[in-house]
Design an enzyme around this catalytic site. Structure first.
Site, PDB file in Angstrom:
ATOM      1  N   GLU A 433       0.807  -1.218   0.000  1.00 37.64           N
ATOM      2  CA  GLU A 433       0.000   0.000   0.000  1.00 37.64           C
ATOM      3  C   GLU A 433       0.838   1.266   0.000  1.00 37.64           C
ATOM      4  OE1 GLU A 433      -2.809  -0.320   3.238  1.00 37.64           O
ATOM      5  OE2 GLU A 433      -1.331  -1.080   4.623  1.00 37.64           O
ATOM      6  N   ASP A 457      -4.794   2.946   0.545  1.00 36.96           N
ATOM      7  CA  ASP A 457      -3.573   3.685   0.873  1.00 36.96           C
ATOM      8  C   ASP A 457      -2.674   3.824  -0.338  1.00 36.96           C
ATOM      9  OD1 ASP A 457      -3.596   4.636   3.544  1.00 36.96           O
ATOM     10  OD2 ASP A 457      -3.649   2.561   4.218  1.00 36.96           O
ATOM     11  N   CYS A 504      -7.404  -6.114  -1.588  1.00 37.98           N
ATOM     12  CA  CYS A 504      -8.411  -5.979  -0.533  1.00 37.98           C
ATOM     13  C   CYS A 504      -8.846  -4.535  -0.319  1.00 37.98           C
ATOM     14  CB  CYS A 504      -7.924  -6.571   0.777  1.00 37.98           C
ATOM     15  SG  CYS A 504      -6.541  -5.680   1.488  1.00 37.98           S
TER      16      CYS A 504
HETATM   17  C1  PEP Z   1      -6.088  -0.191   2.102  1.00 37.36           C
HETATM   18  O1  PEP Z   1      -5.324   0.720   2.430  1.00 37.36           O
HETATM   19  O2  PEP Z   1      -6.478  -0.383   0.935  1.00 37.36           O
HETATM   20  C2  PEP Z   1      -6.619  -1.106   3.121  1.00 37.36           C
HETATM   21  C3  PEP Z   1      -7.329  -2.166   2.790  1.00 37.36           C
HETATM   22  O3  PEP Z   1      -6.383  -0.789   4.422  1.00 37.36           O
HETATM   23  P1  PEP Z   1      -7.194   0.329   5.218  1.00 37.36           P
HETATM   24  O4  PEP Z   1      -8.305   0.815   4.359  1.00 37.36           O
HETATM   25  O5  PEP Z   1      -7.676  -0.286   6.478  1.00 37.36           O
HETATM   26  O6  PEP Z   1      -6.144   1.371   5.452  1.00 37.36           O
HETATM   27 MG    MG Z   2      -4.405   0.667   4.394  1.00 39.72          MG
END
Ligand code: PEP
Ligand code: MG
Length: 581
Positions: A433, A457, A504
Protein backbone atom coordinates in the site's frame (compact mmCIF):
# COMPACT_ATOMS: atom_id res chain seq x y z
CA UNK A 1 -36.70 21.23 -0.99
CA UNK A 2 -32.96 21.68 -0.60
CA UNK A 3 -30.48 19.46 -2.45
CA UNK A 4 -26.83 19.28 -1.39
CA UNK A 5 -24.00 17.47 -3.11
CA UNK A 6 -21.26 15.58 -1.29
CA UNK A 7 -19.07 12.52 -1.74
CA UNK A 8 -20.88 9.15 -1.92
CA UNK A 9 -19.12 6.72 0.40
CA UNK A 10 -21.62 4.03 1.26
CA UNK A 11 -24.22 2.99 -1.31
CA UNK A 12 -27.97 2.81 -0.90
CA UNK A 13 -30.88 5.12 -0.34
CA UNK A 14 -32.31 6.03 3.05
CA UNK A 15 -35.40 8.09 3.80
CA UNK A 16 -36.22 9.21 7.36
CA UNK A 17 -36.46 12.27 9.58
CA UNK A 18 -33.29 14.18 10.43
CA UNK A 19 -31.35 13.97 13.64
CA UNK A 20 -29.16 17.05 13.46
CA UNK A 21 -26.06 17.11 15.64
CA UNK A 22 -24.18 20.35 15.93
CA UNK A 23 -20.41 20.61 16.28
CA UNK A 24 -20.49 19.38 19.88
CA UNK A 25 -22.91 16.60 19.17
CA UNK A 26 -26.05 18.18 20.61
CA UNK A 27 -29.36 17.06 19.24
CA UNK A 28 -31.66 19.71 17.84
CA UNK A 29 -35.20 18.84 18.86
CA UNK A 30 -38.26 18.83 16.66
CA UNK A 31 -41.65 18.79 18.30
CA UNK A 32 -45.22 20.02 17.68
CA UNK A 33 -47.29 20.32 20.86
CA UNK A 34 -51.07 19.96 21.41
CA UNK A 35 -53.01 23.25 21.51
CA UNK A 36 -53.56 22.79 25.24
CA UNK A 37 -49.77 22.97 25.84
CA UNK A 38 -49.12 26.22 23.99
CA UNK A 39 -49.40 28.38 27.12
CA UNK A 40 -46.98 26.12 28.96
CA UNK A 41 -44.50 26.42 26.11
CA UNK A 42 -44.72 30.23 26.29
CA UNK A 43 -44.07 30.08 30.04
CA UNK A 44 -41.09 27.77 29.51
CA UNK A 45 -39.67 30.10 26.91
CA UNK A 46 -40.02 33.15 29.19
CA UNK A 47 -38.33 31.31 32.05
CA UNK A 48 -35.47 30.21 29.80
CA UNK A 49 -34.99 33.74 28.42
CA UNK A 50 -34.88 35.13 31.96
CA UNK A 51 -32.31 32.60 33.08
CA UNK A 52 -30.09 33.08 30.06
CA UNK A 53 -30.36 36.88 30.50
CA UNK A 54 -29.11 36.54 34.06
CA UNK A 55 -26.24 34.31 32.98
CA UNK A 56 -25.22 36.67 30.19
CA UNK A 57 -25.32 39.66 32.51
CA UNK A 58 -23.18 37.75 34.99
CA UNK A 59 -20.68 36.85 32.24
CA UNK A 60 -20.64 40.48 31.08
CA UNK A 61 -19.78 41.74 34.55
CA UNK A 62 -17.14 39.12 35.24
CA UNK A 63 -15.49 39.42 31.84
CA UNK A 64 -15.46 43.21 31.99
CA UNK A 65 -13.72 42.98 35.35
CA UNK A 66 -11.11 40.45 34.26
CA UNK A 67 -10.59 41.19 30.56
CA UNK A 68 -11.81 44.75 30.09
CA UNK A 69 -14.88 46.43 28.73
CA UNK A 70 -14.37 45.50 25.08
CA UNK A 71 -14.42 41.78 25.83
CA UNK A 72 -17.32 42.18 28.23
CA UNK A 73 -19.26 43.85 25.45
CA UNK A 74 -19.46 40.53 23.59
CA UNK A 75 -22.01 39.48 26.20
CA UNK A 76 -23.73 42.85 26.08
CA UNK A 77 -24.26 42.27 22.36
CA UNK A 78 -25.62 38.78 23.02
CA UNK A 79 -28.01 40.22 25.58
CA UNK A 80 -29.22 42.70 23.02
CA UNK A 81 -29.84 39.92 20.53
CA UNK A 82 -31.68 37.86 23.13
CA UNK A 83 -34.12 40.72 23.72
CA UNK A 84 -34.53 41.67 20.07
CA UNK A 85 -38.30 42.29 19.55
CA UNK A 86 -38.23 40.72 16.08
CA UNK A 87 -36.82 37.53 17.50
CA UNK A 88 -39.59 37.39 20.06
CA UNK A 89 -42.37 38.03 17.58
CA UNK A 90 -41.06 35.20 15.40
CA UNK A 91 -40.85 32.87 18.37
CA UNK A 92 -44.37 33.78 19.41
CA UNK A 93 -45.65 33.11 15.92
CA UNK A 94 -44.07 29.66 15.77
CA UNK A 95 -45.26 28.64 19.21
CA UNK A 96 -48.69 30.31 19.09
CA UNK A 97 -49.71 29.69 15.48
CA UNK A 98 -47.64 26.69 14.44
CA UNK A 99 -47.73 25.00 17.87
CA UNK A 100 -44.00 24.33 17.83
CA UNK A 101 -42.46 23.46 21.18
CA UNK A 102 -40.41 26.30 22.68
CA UNK A 103 -37.21 24.38 21.96
CA UNK A 104 -38.08 23.64 18.36
CA UNK A 105 -39.06 27.27 17.76
CA UNK A 106 -35.83 28.57 19.34
CA UNK A 107 -33.77 26.22 17.26
CA UNK A 108 -35.55 27.08 13.99
CA UNK A 109 -35.58 30.86 14.41
CA UNK A 110 -32.02 31.19 15.64
CA UNK A 111 -30.65 28.87 12.96
CA UNK A 112 -32.35 31.01 10.31
CA UNK A 113 -30.77 34.12 11.81
CA UNK A 114 -27.35 32.53 11.90
CA UNK A 115 -27.57 31.33 8.34
CA UNK A 116 -28.76 34.75 7.09
CA UNK A 117 -25.73 36.35 8.76
CA UNK A 118 -23.38 33.77 7.30
CA UNK A 119 -24.71 34.26 3.79
CA UNK A 120 -23.68 37.94 3.90
CA UNK A 121 -20.07 36.73 3.56
CA UNK A 122 -18.84 39.41 5.90
CA UNK A 123 -16.32 38.04 8.45
CA UNK A 124 -17.60 40.34 11.18
CA UNK A 125 -21.19 39.21 10.68
CA UNK A 126 -20.14 35.57 10.35
CA UNK A 127 -18.74 35.87 13.89
CA UNK A 128 -22.09 37.26 15.01
CA UNK A 129 -23.67 34.10 13.61
CA UNK A 130 -21.63 32.15 16.16
CA UNK A 131 -23.07 34.41 18.88
CA UNK A 132 -26.57 33.61 17.69
CA UNK A 133 -25.84 29.88 17.83
CA UNK A 134 -24.37 30.37 21.27
CA UNK A 135 -27.60 31.94 22.50
CA UNK A 136 -29.54 29.10 20.93
CA UNK A 137 -27.39 26.58 22.81
CA UNK A 138 -27.97 28.32 26.13
CA UNK A 139 -31.72 28.58 25.62
CA UNK A 140 -31.99 24.95 24.59
CA UNK A 141 -29.99 23.90 27.63
CA UNK A 142 -32.32 25.83 29.92
CA UNK A 143 -35.31 24.31 28.15
CA UNK A 144 -33.84 20.91 28.95
CA UNK A 145 -34.09 20.08 25.28
CA UNK A 146 -30.57 19.02 24.49
CA UNK A 147 -29.15 15.64 25.06
CA UNK A 148 -25.44 15.09 25.12
CA UNK A 149 -25.58 11.51 23.94
CA UNK A 150 -28.26 11.72 21.30
CA UNK A 151 -27.00 8.70 19.41
CA UNK A 152 -27.53 6.47 22.41
CA UNK A 153 -31.18 7.12 23.13
CA UNK A 154 -32.87 6.69 19.79
CA UNK A 155 -36.30 5.20 19.42
CA UNK A 156 -37.28 6.04 15.83
CA UNK A 157 -35.58 5.81 12.42
CA UNK A 158 -33.33 8.80 11.74
CA UNK A 159 -30.74 10.12 9.36
CA UNK A 160 -27.84 11.63 11.26
CA UNK A 161 -26.62 14.98 9.98
CA UNK A 162 -23.42 16.10 11.64
CA UNK A 163 -20.20 18.01 11.17
CA UNK A 164 -18.18 14.81 11.35
CA UNK A 165 -18.24 11.29 12.72
CA UNK A 166 -15.08 9.49 13.75
CA UNK A 167 -14.60 5.87 12.65
CA UNK A 168 -15.34 4.68 16.19
CA UNK A 169 -18.47 6.84 16.51
CA UNK A 170 -19.60 5.41 13.21
CA UNK A 171 -18.90 1.89 14.41
CA UNK A 172 -21.09 2.58 17.45
CA UNK A 173 -24.13 3.75 15.44
CA UNK A 174 -27.32 1.91 16.26
CA UNK A 175 -28.23 0.27 12.97
CA UNK A 176 -31.77 -0.36 14.03
CA UNK A 177 -32.53 3.36 14.04
CA UNK A 178 -29.72 5.13 12.15
CA UNK A 179 -30.75 4.65 8.53
CA UNK A 180 -28.11 6.90 6.98
CA UNK A 181 -25.77 9.78 7.71
CA UNK A 182 -24.28 12.85 6.10
CA UNK A 183 -21.33 14.89 7.33
CA UNK A 184 -19.88 18.26 6.45
CA UNK A 185 -16.29 17.01 6.37
CA UNK A 186 -14.60 13.72 5.43
CA UNK A 187 -13.15 12.18 2.31
CA UNK A 188 -13.87 9.15 0.16
CA UNK A 189 -11.18 6.86 1.55
CA UNK A 190 -11.42 7.70 5.25
CA UNK A 191 -12.18 4.92 7.70
CA UNK A 192 -15.51 6.52 8.60
CA UNK A 193 -16.50 5.77 5.02
CA UNK A 194 -15.21 2.21 5.26
CA UNK A 195 -17.07 1.55 8.51
CA UNK A 196 -20.29 2.95 7.02
CA UNK A 197 -19.96 0.48 4.16
CA UNK A 198 -19.30 -2.31 6.65
CA UNK A 199 -22.46 -1.40 8.53
CA UNK A 200 -24.35 -0.98 5.25
CA UNK A 201 -25.56 2.47 6.23
CA UNK A 202 -25.99 4.76 3.19
CA UNK A 203 -23.67 7.72 3.72
CA UNK A 204 -22.48 10.93 2.11
CA UNK A 205 -19.50 12.90 3.47
CA UNK A 206 -17.68 16.13 2.63
CA UNK A 207 -20.82 18.15 1.85
CA UNK A 208 -19.28 21.35 3.23
CA UNK A 209 -20.98 23.55 5.79
CA UNK A 210 -24.73 22.98 5.81
CA UNK A 211 -25.78 22.48 9.43
CA UNK A 212 -26.45 26.16 10.21
CA UNK A 213 -29.29 26.17 7.69
CA UNK A 214 -30.98 23.07 9.07
CA UNK A 215 -32.98 22.86 12.25
CA UNK A 216 -34.38 19.40 11.78
CA UNK A 217 -36.61 18.13 9.00
CA UNK A 218 -39.44 15.64 8.81
CA UNK A 219 -38.06 14.04 5.74
CA UNK A 220 -34.56 13.80 4.37
CA UNK A 221 -33.13 11.49 1.73
CA UNK A 222 -29.56 10.23 1.69
CA UNK A 223 -28.54 9.06 -1.74
CA UNK A 224 -25.37 7.12 -1.02
CA UNK A 225 -25.03 6.12 -4.69
CA UNK A 226 -24.81 9.64 -6.06
CA UNK A 227 -23.66 11.57 -3.00
CA UNK A 228 -26.80 13.64 -2.44
CA UNK A 229 -28.59 14.89 0.62
CA UNK A 230 -32.12 16.08 -0.04
CA UNK A 231 -34.00 17.97 2.63
CA UNK A 232 -37.81 18.19 2.56
CA UNK A 233 -38.12 16.58 -0.91
CA UNK A 234 -41.07 17.28 -3.19
CA UNK A 235 -43.60 14.46 -3.59
CA UNK A 236 -42.21 13.68 -7.03
CA UNK A 237 -38.61 13.37 -5.82
CA UNK A 238 -39.71 11.30 -2.85
CA UNK A 239 -41.62 8.91 -5.09
CA UNK A 240 -38.64 8.61 -7.39
CA UNK A 241 -36.39 7.66 -4.48
CA UNK A 242 -38.93 5.21 -3.11
CA UNK A 243 -38.81 3.45 -6.48
CA UNK A 244 -35.01 3.40 -6.45
CA UNK A 245 -35.02 1.93 -2.97
CA UNK A 246 -37.50 -0.69 -4.16
CA UNK A 247 -35.32 -1.55 -7.17
CA UNK A 248 -32.35 -2.03 -4.83
CA UNK A 249 -34.39 -4.29 -2.57
CA UNK A 250 -35.57 -6.51 -5.40
CA UNK A 251 -32.06 -6.69 -6.92
CA UNK A 252 -30.68 -7.68 -3.51
CA UNK A 253 -33.31 -10.42 -3.28
CA UNK A 254 -32.45 -11.77 -6.71
CA UNK A 255 -28.71 -11.71 -5.98
CA UNK A 256 -29.26 -13.37 -2.61
CA UNK A 257 -30.59 -16.43 -4.45
CA UNK A 258 -27.18 -16.82 -6.12
CA UNK A 259 -25.14 -16.23 -2.98
CA UNK A 260 -23.95 -19.82 -2.57
CA UNK A 261 -22.88 -20.20 -6.21
CA UNK A 262 -19.12 -20.05 -6.82
CA UNK A 263 -17.49 -16.86 -8.12
CA UNK A 264 -16.64 -18.44 -11.45
CA UNK A 265 -16.30 -16.60 -14.76
CA UNK A 266 -18.15 -17.86 -17.84
CA UNK A 267 -14.98 -19.65 -19.05
CA UNK A 268 -14.75 -21.57 -15.77
CA UNK A 269 -12.03 -19.59 -13.98
CA UNK A 270 -12.61 -19.76 -10.24
CA UNK A 271 -12.07 -16.42 -8.49
CA UNK A 272 -11.54 -16.44 -4.75
CA UNK A 273 -14.02 -13.86 -3.44
CA UNK A 274 -13.44 -12.96 0.19
CA UNK A 275 -14.77 -10.44 2.65
CA UNK A 276 -13.27 -7.54 4.64
CA UNK A 277 -14.48 -7.27 8.22
CA UNK A 278 -13.95 -4.95 11.15
CA UNK A 279 -15.86 -6.94 13.80
CA UNK A 280 -16.43 -10.66 14.49
CA UNK A 281 -20.21 -10.24 14.30
CA UNK A 282 -19.90 -9.49 10.57
CA UNK A 283 -18.76 -13.06 9.91
CA UNK A 284 -22.30 -14.42 9.80
CA UNK A 285 -23.32 -12.05 7.00
CA UNK A 286 -20.13 -12.94 5.08
CA UNK A 287 -21.12 -16.61 5.18
CA UNK A 288 -24.70 -15.87 4.32
CA UNK A 289 -23.48 -14.01 1.25
CA UNK A 290 -21.18 -16.83 0.22
CA UNK A 291 -17.73 -15.41 1.00
CA UNK A 292 -14.90 -17.87 0.30
CA UNK A 293 -13.00 -16.55 3.31
CA UNK A 294 -12.06 -13.44 5.26
CA UNK A 295 -9.50 -11.62 3.12
CA UNK A 296 -8.94 -8.75 5.55
CA UNK A 297 -9.78 -8.62 9.23
CA UNK A 298 -9.11 -5.05 10.42
CA UNK A 299 -8.26 -5.92 14.01
CA UNK A 300 -7.68 -2.32 15.16
CA UNK A 301 -11.43 -1.90 15.56
CA UNK A 302 -11.17 -4.02 18.71
CA UNK A 303 -9.28 -1.03 20.14
CA UNK A 304 -11.48 1.63 18.66
CA UNK A 305 -14.70 0.19 19.97
CA UNK A 306 -13.68 -0.07 23.62
CA UNK A 307 -12.44 2.35 26.29
CA UNK A 308 -10.04 -0.24 27.63
CA UNK A 309 -7.00 -1.47 25.79
CA UNK A 310 -7.79 -5.07 24.80
CA UNK A 311 -5.88 -7.87 26.50
CA UNK A 312 -4.36 -10.93 24.81
CA UNK A 313 -7.49 -12.82 25.82
CA UNK A 314 -9.77 -10.18 24.24
CA UNK A 315 -7.84 -10.55 21.00
CA UNK A 316 -7.90 -14.33 21.18
CA UNK A 317 -11.63 -14.51 21.80
CA UNK A 318 -12.43 -12.16 18.93
CA UNK A 319 -10.24 -14.10 16.48
CA UNK A 320 -11.50 -17.48 17.71
CA UNK A 321 -15.08 -16.37 17.12
CA UNK A 322 -14.33 -15.51 13.49
CA UNK A 323 -12.18 -18.58 12.80
CA UNK A 324 -14.68 -21.02 14.28
CA UNK A 325 -17.55 -19.55 12.31
CA UNK A 326 -15.52 -19.65 9.11
CA UNK A 327 -15.13 -23.38 9.72
CA UNK A 328 -11.95 -24.14 7.77
CA UNK A 329 -12.22 -21.29 5.28
CA UNK A 330 -9.19 -18.96 5.16
CA UNK A 331 -9.02 -15.99 7.54
CA UNK A 332 -6.41 -13.27 7.01
CA UNK A 333 -5.81 -11.39 10.25
CA UNK A 334 -4.19 -8.04 9.71
CA UNK A 335 -2.20 -6.77 12.67
CA UNK A 336 -3.04 -3.40 14.19
CA UNK A 337 -3.32 -0.53 11.76
CA UNK A 338 -3.80 2.22 14.33
CA UNK A 339 -2.92 5.89 13.92
CA UNK A 340 -3.84 8.59 11.37
CA UNK A 341 -7.66 8.62 11.29
CA UNK A 342 -7.85 5.58 13.59
CA UNK A 343 -6.59 6.97 16.86
CA UNK A 344 -5.99 4.59 19.74
CA UNK A 345 -6.19 5.13 23.46
CA UNK A 346 -4.90 8.25 25.24
CA UNK A 347 -1.32 7.17 25.85
CA UNK A 348 -0.92 5.85 22.29
CA UNK A 349 -2.32 8.83 20.46
CA UNK A 350 -0.18 11.82 19.79
CA UNK A 351 -0.55 15.01 17.82
CA UNK A 352 1.33 14.90 14.53
CA UNK A 353 1.52 17.40 11.71
CA UNK A 354 1.04 14.78 9.01
CA UNK A 355 -0.53 11.78 10.72
CA UNK A 356 -0.87 9.76 7.50
CA UNK A 357 2.90 10.14 7.05
CA UNK A 358 3.65 9.67 10.71
CA UNK A 359 3.66 7.02 13.37
CA UNK A 360 0.85 4.85 12.10
CA UNK A 361 0.20 1.19 11.45
CA UNK A 362 3.18 -1.20 11.60
CA UNK A 363 5.43 1.70 12.62
CA UNK A 364 3.32 2.33 15.69
CA UNK A 365 3.13 -1.38 16.53
CA UNK A 366 6.90 -1.81 16.28
CA UNK A 367 7.44 1.14 18.64
CA UNK A 368 4.91 -0.17 21.17
CA UNK A 369 5.80 -3.76 21.81
CA UNK A 370 3.60 -3.93 24.89
CA UNK A 371 0.75 -3.30 22.45
CA UNK A 372 1.98 -5.56 19.65
CA UNK A 373 3.15 -8.65 21.54
CA UNK A 374 -0.24 -9.57 23.07
CA UNK A 375 -1.80 -9.33 19.64
CA UNK A 376 0.82 -11.56 18.03
CA UNK A 377 0.48 -14.10 20.85
CA UNK A 378 -3.28 -14.16 20.33
CA UNK A 379 -2.95 -14.56 16.55
CA UNK A 380 -0.51 -17.47 16.90
CA UNK A 381 -2.76 -19.19 19.43
CA UNK A 382 -5.97 -18.63 17.48
CA UNK A 383 -4.25 -19.82 14.29
CA UNK A 384 -4.30 -23.35 15.73
CA UNK A 385 -8.10 -23.28 15.31
CA UNK A 386 -8.30 -23.02 11.53
CA UNK A 387 -6.84 -21.79 8.24
CA UNK A 388 -5.35 -18.53 9.51
CA UNK A 389 -2.80 -16.22 7.92
CA UNK A 390 -1.29 -13.09 9.41
CA UNK A 391 -0.62 -9.90 7.46
CA UNK A 392 1.39 -6.79 8.32
CA UNK A 393 0.04 -3.40 7.17
CA UNK A 394 1.85 -0.41 5.63
CA UNK A 395 5.16 -2.19 5.12
CA UNK A 396 7.54 0.29 3.52
CA UNK A 397 11.02 -1.13 4.06
CA UNK A 398 12.52 -4.61 4.21
CA UNK A 399 13.87 -3.81 7.68
CA UNK A 400 10.33 -3.22 8.98
CA UNK A 401 9.12 -6.52 7.60
CA UNK A 402 12.09 -8.38 9.09
CA UNK A 403 11.56 -6.72 12.45
CA UNK A 404 7.89 -7.70 12.46
CA UNK A 405 8.70 -11.28 11.47
CA UNK A 406 11.42 -11.50 14.09
CA UNK A 407 9.02 -10.39 16.77
CA UNK A 408 6.50 -12.96 15.59
CA UNK A 409 9.19 -15.67 15.91
CA UNK A 410 10.17 -14.51 19.39
CA UNK A 411 6.58 -14.55 20.53
CA UNK A 412 6.18 -18.05 19.05
CA UNK A 413 9.22 -19.23 21.01
CA UNK A 414 7.74 -17.84 24.22
CA UNK A 415 4.53 -19.76 23.59
CA UNK A 416 6.49 -22.93 22.84
CA UNK A 417 8.50 -22.64 26.03
CA UNK A 418 5.37 -22.07 28.04
CA UNK A 419 3.71 -25.09 26.42
CA UNK A 420 0.84 -22.99 25.04
CA UNK A 421 -0.69 -24.48 21.84
CA UNK A 422 -0.11 -22.33 18.74
CA UNK A 423 0.44 -22.72 15.03
CA UNK A 424 4.14 -22.84 14.17
CA UNK A 425 3.86 -22.61 10.37
CA UNK A 426 1.62 -19.56 10.21
CA UNK A 427 1.72 -18.04 6.68
CA UNK A 428 2.91 -14.42 6.80
CA UNK A 429 1.87 -11.79 4.28
CA UNK A 430 2.17 -8.07 3.82
CA UNK A 431 -0.04 -5.35 2.50
CA UNK A 432 1.19 -3.54 -0.58
CA UNK A 433 0.00 0.00 0.00
CA UNK A 434 3.05 2.22 -0.36
CA UNK A 435 4.77 2.89 -3.71
CA UNK A 436 8.15 2.07 -2.09
CA UNK A 437 6.91 -1.46 -1.42
CA UNK A 438 5.83 -1.90 -5.05
CA UNK A 439 9.22 -0.71 -6.27
CA UNK A 440 10.98 -3.24 -4.02
CA UNK A 441 8.38 -5.99 -4.37
CA UNK A 442 10.73 -8.56 -5.91
CA UNK A 443 12.81 -8.38 -2.72
CA UNK A 444 9.77 -8.60 -0.48
CA UNK A 445 8.63 -11.66 -2.42
CA UNK A 446 11.57 -13.62 -0.97
CA UNK A 447 10.39 -12.88 2.56
CA UNK A 448 6.59 -13.33 2.58
CA UNK A 449 4.04 -16.00 1.73
CA UNK A 450 1.53 -13.65 0.11
CA UNK A 451 0.75 -10.05 -0.84
CA UNK A 452 -2.47 -8.11 -0.56
CA UNK A 453 -2.81 -4.79 -2.36
CA UNK A 454 -4.41 -2.07 -0.25
CA UNK A 455 -5.63 0.28 -2.93
CA UNK A 456 -7.01 2.78 -0.39
CA UNK A 457 -3.57 3.68 0.87
CA UNK A 458 -1.78 2.94 -2.38
CA UNK A 459 -3.92 5.62 -4.08
CA UNK A 460 -3.35 8.03 -1.19
CA UNK A 461 0.44 7.66 -1.23
CA UNK A 462 0.83 7.52 -5.01
CA UNK A 463 -1.29 10.59 -5.68
CA UNK A 464 -0.21 12.55 -2.57
CA UNK A 465 -3.88 12.91 -1.58
CA UNK A 466 -5.14 12.59 1.99
CA UNK A 467 -7.84 9.93 1.67
CA UNK A 468 -10.07 11.57 4.28
CA UNK A 469 -9.88 15.16 3.05
CA UNK A 470 -12.96 16.32 1.15
CA UNK A 471 -11.09 19.24 -0.45
CA UNK A 472 -8.98 16.93 -2.60
CA UNK A 473 -11.51 14.14 -2.98
CA UNK A 474 -11.68 14.57 -6.76
CA UNK A 475 -8.01 13.59 -7.00
CA UNK A 476 -8.41 10.49 -4.85
CA UNK A 477 -9.09 7.77 -7.44
CA UNK A 478 -7.88 4.20 -7.36
CA UNK A 479 -8.59 4.14 -11.10
CA UNK A 480 -5.96 6.80 -11.73
CA UNK A 481 -3.59 5.44 -14.42
CA UNK A 482 -0.58 6.01 -12.12
CA UNK A 483 -2.16 3.82 -9.44
CA UNK A 484 -3.12 1.23 -12.06
CA UNK A 485 0.47 0.99 -13.25
CA UNK A 486 1.64 0.27 -9.70
CA UNK A 487 -1.06 -2.37 -9.31
CA UNK A 488 -0.06 -3.97 -12.61
CA UNK A 489 3.61 -3.95 -11.60
CA UNK A 490 2.72 -5.67 -8.32
CA UNK A 491 0.65 -8.33 -10.09
CA UNK A 492 3.44 -8.99 -12.57
CA UNK A 493 6.11 -9.34 -9.88
CA UNK A 494 3.83 -11.62 -7.87
CA UNK A 495 3.37 -13.82 -10.96
CA UNK A 496 7.10 -13.93 -11.71
CA UNK A 497 7.95 -14.85 -8.13
CA UNK A 498 4.94 -17.16 -7.75
CA UNK A 499 3.71 -15.24 -4.73
CA UNK A 500 -0.08 -15.29 -4.25
CA UNK A 501 -1.58 -11.81 -4.48
CA UNK A 502 -5.01 -10.39 -3.73
CA UNK A 503 -6.62 -6.95 -3.72
CA UNK A 504 -8.41 -5.98 -0.53
CA UNK A 505 -8.76 -2.21 -0.98
CA UNK A 506 -12.14 -0.66 -1.72
CA UNK A 507 -11.33 -0.67 -5.44
CA UNK A 508 -12.34 -4.32 -5.68
CA UNK A 509 -15.79 -3.61 -4.21
CA UNK A 510 -16.75 -1.65 -7.32
CA UNK A 511 -17.96 -4.30 -9.82
CA UNK A 512 -16.57 -2.44 -12.85
CA UNK A 513 -13.17 -1.95 -11.26
CA UNK A 514 -13.22 -5.57 -10.08
CA UNK A 515 -13.52 -6.71 -13.71
CA UNK A 516 -10.54 -4.53 -14.58
CA UNK A 517 -8.54 -6.21 -11.79
CA UNK A 518 -9.42 -9.65 -13.19
CA UNK A 519 -8.21 -8.49 -16.58
CA UNK A 520 -4.95 -7.32 -15.00
CA UNK A 521 -4.38 -10.82 -13.63
CA UNK A 522 -5.88 -10.83 -10.11
CA UNK A 523 -7.72 -14.02 -9.08
CA UNK A 524 -8.34 -13.19 -5.44
CA UNK A 525 -10.45 -10.24 -4.27
CA UNK A 526 -11.61 -9.15 -0.85
CA UNK A 527 -14.53 -6.76 -0.51
CA UNK A 528 -16.87 -5.43 2.20
CA UNK A 529 -19.64 -7.99 2.91
CA UNK A 530 -22.28 -5.68 1.40
CA UNK A 531 -20.42 -5.73 -1.94
CA UNK A 532 -20.15 -9.54 -2.20
CA UNK A 533 -23.40 -10.14 -4.14
CA UNK A 534 -22.76 -7.45 -6.75
CA UNK A 535 -19.12 -8.33 -7.30
CA UNK A 536 -19.99 -12.03 -7.57
CA UNK A 537 -22.70 -11.24 -10.12
CA UNK A 538 -20.23 -9.23 -12.21
CA UNK A 539 -17.67 -12.06 -12.09
CA UNK A 540 -20.23 -14.69 -13.07
CA UNK A 541 -21.32 -12.60 -16.06
CA UNK A 542 -17.93 -12.28 -17.79
CA UNK A 543 -15.08 -14.29 -19.27
CA UNK A 544 -11.43 -13.68 -18.47
CA UNK A 545 -10.91 -12.84 -22.14
CA UNK A 546 -13.46 -10.02 -21.87
CA UNK A 547 -11.73 -8.74 -18.74
CA UNK A 548 -8.34 -8.86 -20.44
CA UNK A 549 -9.71 -6.81 -23.31
CA UNK A 550 -10.91 -4.25 -20.76
CA UNK A 551 -7.47 -4.09 -19.12
CA UNK A 552 -5.76 -3.79 -22.49
CA UNK A 553 -7.88 -0.78 -23.36
CA UNK A 554 -7.63 0.83 -19.94
CA UNK A 555 -3.84 0.82 -19.90
CA UNK A 556 -3.90 3.21 -22.84
CA UNK A 557 -6.10 5.78 -21.06
CA UNK A 558 -4.71 8.87 -19.38
CA UNK A 559 -7.11 9.87 -16.62
CA UNK A 560 -9.24 8.29 -13.89
CA UNK A 561 -12.31 9.88 -15.45
CA UNK A 562 -11.65 8.23 -18.83
CA UNK A 563 -11.03 4.92 -17.09
CA UNK A 564 -14.24 5.07 -15.05
CA UNK A 565 -16.38 6.18 -17.99
CA UNK A 566 -15.05 3.32 -20.08
CA UNK A 567 -15.53 0.82 -17.22
CA UNK A 568 -19.10 1.96 -16.67
CA UNK A 569 -19.77 1.51 -20.35
CA UNK A 570 -18.41 -2.05 -20.26
CA UNK A 571 -20.33 -2.93 -17.10
CA UNK A 572 -23.52 -1.64 -18.68
CA UNK A 573 -22.94 -4.11 -21.52
CA UNK A 574 -21.78 -7.06 -19.44
CA UNK A 575 -23.92 -6.83 -16.30
CA UNK A 576 -26.68 -4.28 -16.96
CA UNK A 577 -28.65 -5.15 -13.81
CA UNK A 578 -25.81 -3.79 -11.70
CA UNK A 579 -25.96 -0.36 -13.27
CA UNK A 580 -28.49 1.76 -11.43
CA UNK A 581 -30.37 4.14 -13.68
C1 PEP B 1 -6.09 -0.19 2.10
O1 PEP B 1 -5.32 0.72 2.43
O2 PEP B 1 -6.48 -0.38 0.94
C2 PEP B 1 -6.62 -1.11 3.12
C3 PEP B 1 -7.33 -2.17 2.79
O3 PEP B 1 -6.38 -0.79 4.42
P1 PEP B 1 -7.19 0.33 5.22
O4 PEP B 1 -8.31 0.81 4.36
O5 PEP B 1 -7.68 -0.29 6.48
O6 PEP B 1 -6.14 1.37 5.45
MG1 MG C 1 -4.41 0.67 4.39
Amino acid sequence: MLELQGIPVSPGVAIASALVLDAEGYRIPRCIVPASDVDDEFARLRAAVDLVSEQLEQSRLETTATAGRQTGDIFAAQLQMLHDPRLHSELEKRIGEERQSAAFAVSGVLHNYASALQKLENPFLADRAQDVLDIERQLLTELGAVTRQPLLDLNEPVIVLSRMLTPSETAGLNREFVKGFCTEVGGPGGHTAIVAKGLEIPAVVGIGEFLPVIAGADCVIVDGDRGRLIIDPTDEVLENYRQRAEYRRSLAQRLAQQSQLPATTTDGTRISLNANIEFPHETASCLQRGADGIGLYRTEFLYLSSDEEPSEEDHYEAYAEVIKQMNGRPVVIRTLDLGADKMGHGKRSQQENNPFLGLRSIRLSLRNLDLFRPQLRAVLRAAALGDVRVMFPLITTIAELRQARMLLNLVAEDLKEAGVPYRSDLPVGMMVEVPAAVIMLDHFACEVDFFSIGTNDLAQYTLAVDRSNESVADLYQSSDPAVLRLIQASIDIAAQTQTPISVCGEMSSNPARALLLLGMGVRNLSVPPSALPRVKKAIRNVSIEQCEAIAERVCKLESARDVDLYLLDRLTDLAPELVMQ
